[in-house]
Design a protein around this motif. Sequence first.
Motif, mmCIF file in Angstrom:
data_model
loop_
_atom_site.group_PDB
_atom_site.id
_atom_site.type_symbol
_atom_site.label_atom_id
_atom_site.label_comp_id
_atom_site.label_asym_id
_atom_site.label_seq_id
_atom_site.Cartn_x
_atom_site.Cartn_y
_atom_site.Cartn_z
ATOM 1 N N SER A 10 5.715 3.533 -5.780
ATOM 2 C CA SER A 10 6.997 2.226 -6.913
ATOM 3 C C SER A 10 6.398 2.574 -8.519
ATOM 4 O O SER A 10 6.950 2.433 -8.778
ATOM 5 C CB SER A 10 5.596 1.279 -6.431
ATOM 6 O OG SER A 10 6.619 -0.499 -7.201
ATOM 7 N N ALA A 36 1.149 -2.077 -5.070
ATOM 8 C CA ALA A 36 1.922 -1.623 -3.893
ATOM 9 C C ALA A 36 0.689 -1.632 -2.595
ATOM 10 O O ALA A 36 -0.032 -0.970 -2.456
ATOM 11 C CB ALA A 36 2.983 -0.700 -4.209
ATOM 12 N N ASP A 37 1.033 -2.196 -1.189
ATOM 13 C CA ASP A 37 0.670 -1.564 -0.307
ATOM 14 C C ASP A 37 0.882 -0.333 0.434
ATOM 15 O O ASP A 37 2.360 -0.199 0.719
ATOM 16 C CB ASP A 37 0.929 -2.862 0.977
ATOM 17 C CG ASP A 37 0.455 -3.811 0.423
ATOM 18 O OD1 ASP A 37 -1.190 -4.406 0.134
ATOM 19 O OD2 ASP A 37 0.795 -5.097 0.375
ATOM 20 N N PRO A 52 5.751 -2.724 3.347
ATOM 21 C CA PRO A 52 6.272 -3.977 3.393
ATOM 22 C C PRO A 52 5.235 -4.940 3.384
ATOM 23 O O PRO A 52 4.029 -4.773 4.302
ATOM 24 C CB PRO A 52 6.829 -4.540 4.383
ATOM 25 C CG PRO A 52 7.809 -3.642 4.946
ATOM 26 C CD PRO A 52 6.639 -2.081 4.438
ATOM 27 N N GLN A 53 4.963 -6.224 2.472
ATOM 28 C CA GLN A 53 3.480 -6.858 2.106
ATOM 29 C C GLN A 53 3.334 -7.795 3.839
ATOM 30 O O GLN A 53 1.715 -7.113 4.140
ATOM 31 C CB GLN A 53 2.933 -7.509 0.975
ATOM 32 C CG GLN A 53 1.930 -8.035 0.756
ATOM 33 C CD GLN A 53 2.155 -9.154 -0.735
ATOM 34 O OE1 GLN A 53 2.770 -9.479 -1.061
ATOM 35 N NE2 GLN A 53 1.128 -9.466 -0.690
ATOM 36 N N GLN A 54 3.838 -8.001 4.298
ATOM 37 C CA GLN A 54 4.162 -8.949 4.877
ATOM 38 C C GLN A 54 3.176 -8.253 6.415
ATOM 39 O O GLN A 54 2.984 -8.775 7.246
ATOM 40 C CB GLN A 54 5.818 -9.263 5.383
ATOM 41 C CG GLN A 54 6.371 -8.975 5.838
ATOM 42 C CD GLN A 54 7.142 -8.953 4.825
ATOM 43 O OE1 GLN A 54 6.611 -8.807 3.266
ATOM 44 N NE2 GLN A 54 7.896 -8.628 5.058
ATOM 45 N N GLU A 55 3.567 -6.751 6.222
ATOM 46 C CA GLU A 55 2.946 -6.015 7.687
ATOM 47 C C GLU A 55 1.833 -5.508 7.660
ATOM 48 O O GLU A 55 1.442 -5.681 8.444
ATOM 49 C CB GLU A 55 3.844 -4.827 7.908
ATOM 50 C CG GLU A 55 4.994 -4.657 7.798
ATOM 51 C CD GLU A 55 6.035 -3.415 8.716
ATOM 52 O OE1 GLU A 55 5.536 -2.416 8.397
ATOM 53 O OE2 GLU A 55 7.044 -3.419 8.334
ATOM 54 N N THR A 56 1.286 -5.725 6.498
ATOM 55 C CA THR A 56 -0.608 -5.843 6.079
ATOM 56 C C THR A 56 -1.243 -6.446 5.991
ATOM 57 O O THR A 56 -3.167 -6.763 6.677
ATOM 58 C CB THR A 56 -0.444 -4.621 4.116
ATOM 59 O OG1 THR A 56 -0.077 -6.348 3.207
ATOM 60 C CG2 THR A 56 0.753 -3.256 4.553
#
Length: 67
Positions: A10, A36-37, A52-56
């Motif tokens: 990123s 960034a994740d 994606p942040q919602q996966e982490t």
Amino acid sequence: MSVEIVKCPSCKQKLAIFPYVPVGGLVVCANRNCGADLRLVSRKPARVELVPQQETYTVDYRPESYG
């Protein structure tokens, strides 16, 4: 201890990946403006990909942060 260096996809920040981080393990970019994740995809050569942040973030798990 063999530290591997990768770049954040990123923001291009250089990141040190320590040997105890498993392939598939999650890390966070050290750049405060990025954050960034990332997931470690391979070791030889070391490569990371954006996640994606919602996966982490879940109740039981949070990625390791390097800063």
